[in-house]
Design a protein around this motif. Structure first.
Motif, PDB file in Angstrom:
ATOM      1  N   ARG A  81      69.666 -37.389 -69.044  1.00 14.37           N
ATOM      2  CA  ARG A  81      70.699 -37.024 -68.082  1.00 14.37           C
ATOM      3  C   ARG A  81      71.035 -38.185 -67.154  1.00 14.37           C
ATOM      4  O   ARG A  81      72.201 -38.438 -66.842  1.00 14.37           O
ATOM      5  N   VAL A  82      70.003 -38.902 -66.708  1.00 17.77           N
ATOM      6  CA  VAL A  82      70.214 -40.052 -65.828  1.00 17.77           C
ATOM      7  C   VAL A  82      71.048 -41.118 -66.532  1.00 17.77           C
ATOM      8  O   VAL A  82      71.996 -41.671 -65.958  1.00 17.77           O
ATOM      9  N   LEU A  83      70.724 -41.419 -67.780  1.00 20.69           N
ATOM     10  CA  LEU A  83      71.453 -42.448 -68.517  1.00 20.69           C
ATOM     11  C   LEU A  83      72.896 -42.027 -68.785  1.00 20.69           C
ATOM     12  O   LEU A  83      73.830 -42.813 -68.590  1.00 20.69           O
ATOM     13  N   VAL A  84      73.084 -40.807 -69.222  1.00 23.31           N
ATOM     14  CA  VAL A  84      74.439 -40.338 -69.531  1.00 23.31           C
ATOM     15  C   VAL A  84      75.315 -40.324 -68.278  1.00 23.31           C
ATOM     16  O   VAL A  84      76.512 -40.604 -68.328  1.00 23.31           O
ATOM     17  N   GLY A  85      74.706 -40.052 -67.123  1.00 29.73           N
ATOM     18  CA  GLY A  85      75.472 -39.950 -65.889  1.00 29.73           C
ATOM     19  C   GLY A  85      75.715 -41.259 -65.172  1.00 29.73           C
ATOM     20  O   GLY A  85      76.454 -41.296 -64.183  1.00 29.73           O
ATOM     21  N   ALA A  86      75.120 -42.363 -65.628  1.00 28.58           N
ATOM     22  CA  ALA A  86      75.278 -43.647 -64.947  1.00 28.58           C
ATOM     23  C   ALA A  86      76.663 -44.240 -65.182  1.00 28.58           C
ATOM     24  O   ALA A  86      77.317 -43.960 -66.190  1.00 28.58           O
TER      25      ALA A  86
END
Length: 423
Positions: A291-296
């Motif tokens: 989720r963190v990577l997709v949202g960056a």
């Protein structure tokens, strides 16, 4: 031509002094530079800098107006906000703004202070993307309100850019790369930056920056109901004037299992108040790391020139491209290249498999990196003129939108590859 970001502004004829009861939101942690032509305006901006709502902002006041601004930014990055005073009219103002646009970063927000109530000029300025137009003389509270509105109006863009750095496998130096990039963003681009260490059990950011903060990201993650900008500010450890650290506890007295949305409040709070947030993402695969990577906003994948890194990097890139169809594809760099006697996959082969060239190649420099790690320093502190320090500066420019990734790759990789593989 670079255009300024468009922001709604009140028409000149409607600009009036607001009452003291009007609420003005605190200005986030941004850099503001004003170029004034009159002593009265310079004094107003200086007084605004001392306002309680501007306490987080870095404000600098200079004389010389638009001409001084154009000259200042020919060889320097532009701040988050530029305030320009001009006593000129119409076409002279537009001509100067066109010259400024050639040296101004696209993300910079511009406020113009004019001496003429010209509705036609105002409309043209809005069309060109000027964020706000004020009419002199300006009061300090009007300056504070204008800067605050840039970041808190309903139509305002978020303050911060989220940069996620992750390793293709463990031990490839992704954390070191992340920390040095953040240092370069803060020092060389003068952007307020927060490094967020998401490896709660084994994070090394506090060691790399020689910090020992009593609080950090764990306090926020385990108390999501308390998270706001004020709470996050109390958890930050100041490393330099423009660089702060949200440290990991680096203890294993508890298990760090999180649901997917656990880090959302922290990241959202940072995005709302800090121009650049560098996330040091640990090499593990879970719902929250995905989720963190997709949202960056930007993703940098760090890989070593070996088969495991190649396989993992391709899997991660393919997943992210599928999950982010409307975003730029993740960037990747090769680290620890040129280890003596170690068989390596050459960068051209890496590029062929990933269908993209690496944005940077960082050679194996055990003496340099070892000295920096043991001293709690960044590479630029150990040797500011070293080619690796320059690489981190280039990565900082690319990841913050100050430079084009393709332009930096072109012409730089060929001679470096020749040096590395002619041995």
């Amino acid at each position: 031509m670079i255009t300024y970001p468009r922001q709604a502004a009140a028409a000149p004829e409607t600009i009036v002094a607001a009452s003291d009861d009007d609420y003005i939101a605190p200005v986030p942690r941004v850099s503001v530079q004003a170029f004034c032509e009159t002593a009265e305006s310079a004094a107003a901006v200086q007084a605004a800098a001392g306002d309680r709502r501007m306490i987080k902002a870095h404000v600098r006041v200079q004389m010389g107006g638009m001409a001084a601004a154009i000259e200042a930014y020919r060889n320097a990055p532009t701040p988050n906000v530029i305030m320009l005073e001009t006593e000129n009219r119409g076409e002279e103002i537009l001509g100067s703004l066109d010259d400024l646009a050639e040296v101004c970063d696209a993300a910079t927000r511009v406020i113009v202070v004019g001496h003429h109530n010209d509705v036609g000029l105002y409309r043209e300025l809005v069309r060109r993307g000027i964020s706000e137009y004020l009419i002199a003389p300006v009061a300090p509270v009007a300056v504070v309100r204008a800067v605050s509105t840039l970041f808190h109006a309903p139509s305002a863009k978020p303050v911060g850019r989220i940069v996620a750095v992750v390793g293709a496998k463990g031990g490839v130096g992704a954390s070191t790369v992340a920390h040095n990039i953040a240092w370069a963003v803060a020092r060389d681009l003068a952007l307020d930056t927060v490094v967020t260490d998401l490896d709660l059990a084994f994070g090394t950011a506090s060691l790399d920056y020689n910090q020992d903060p009593p609080q950090g990201i764990a306090d926020a993650v385990f108390s999501p109901e308390r998270v706001d900008t004020a709470f996050i500010d109390r958890l930050l450890s100041k490393c330099t004037d423009h660089l702060s650290l949200l440290a990991a506890p680096a203890t294993i007295d508890r298990v760090y299992d999180f649901p997917p949305e656990s880090f959302d409040p922290v990241i959202d709070s940072l995005r709302a108040s800090v121009p650049c947030v560098v996330l040091d993402v640990p090499h593990l695969w879970s719902a929250w790391t995905k989720r963190v990577l997709v949202g960056a906003d930007e993703i940098l994948l760090v890989a070593a020139p070996d088969l495991a890194s190649l396989r993992n990097a391709k899997n991660i890139v393919d997943m992210l491209r599928s999950a982010r169809p409307n975003d730029r594809r993740p960037l990747y760099c090769l680290n620890q290249v040129g280890v003596p006697k170690r068989p390596e996959i050459k960068p051209p082969d890496f590029a062929k498999a990933l269908e993209d060239e690496p944005v940077a190649i960082i050679p194996f420099e055990p003496q340099l990196f070892g000295t920096a790690a043991n001293n709690g320093q960044m590479i630029a502190e150990v040797s500011s003129s070293h080619r690796t320090a320059e690489t981190f500066r280039q990565l900082a420019q690319i990841l913050t939108g100050r430079s084009d990734a393709k332009k930096n790759r072109a012409g730089r990789l060929t001679p470096l590859l020749g040096k590395l593989f002619s041995r």
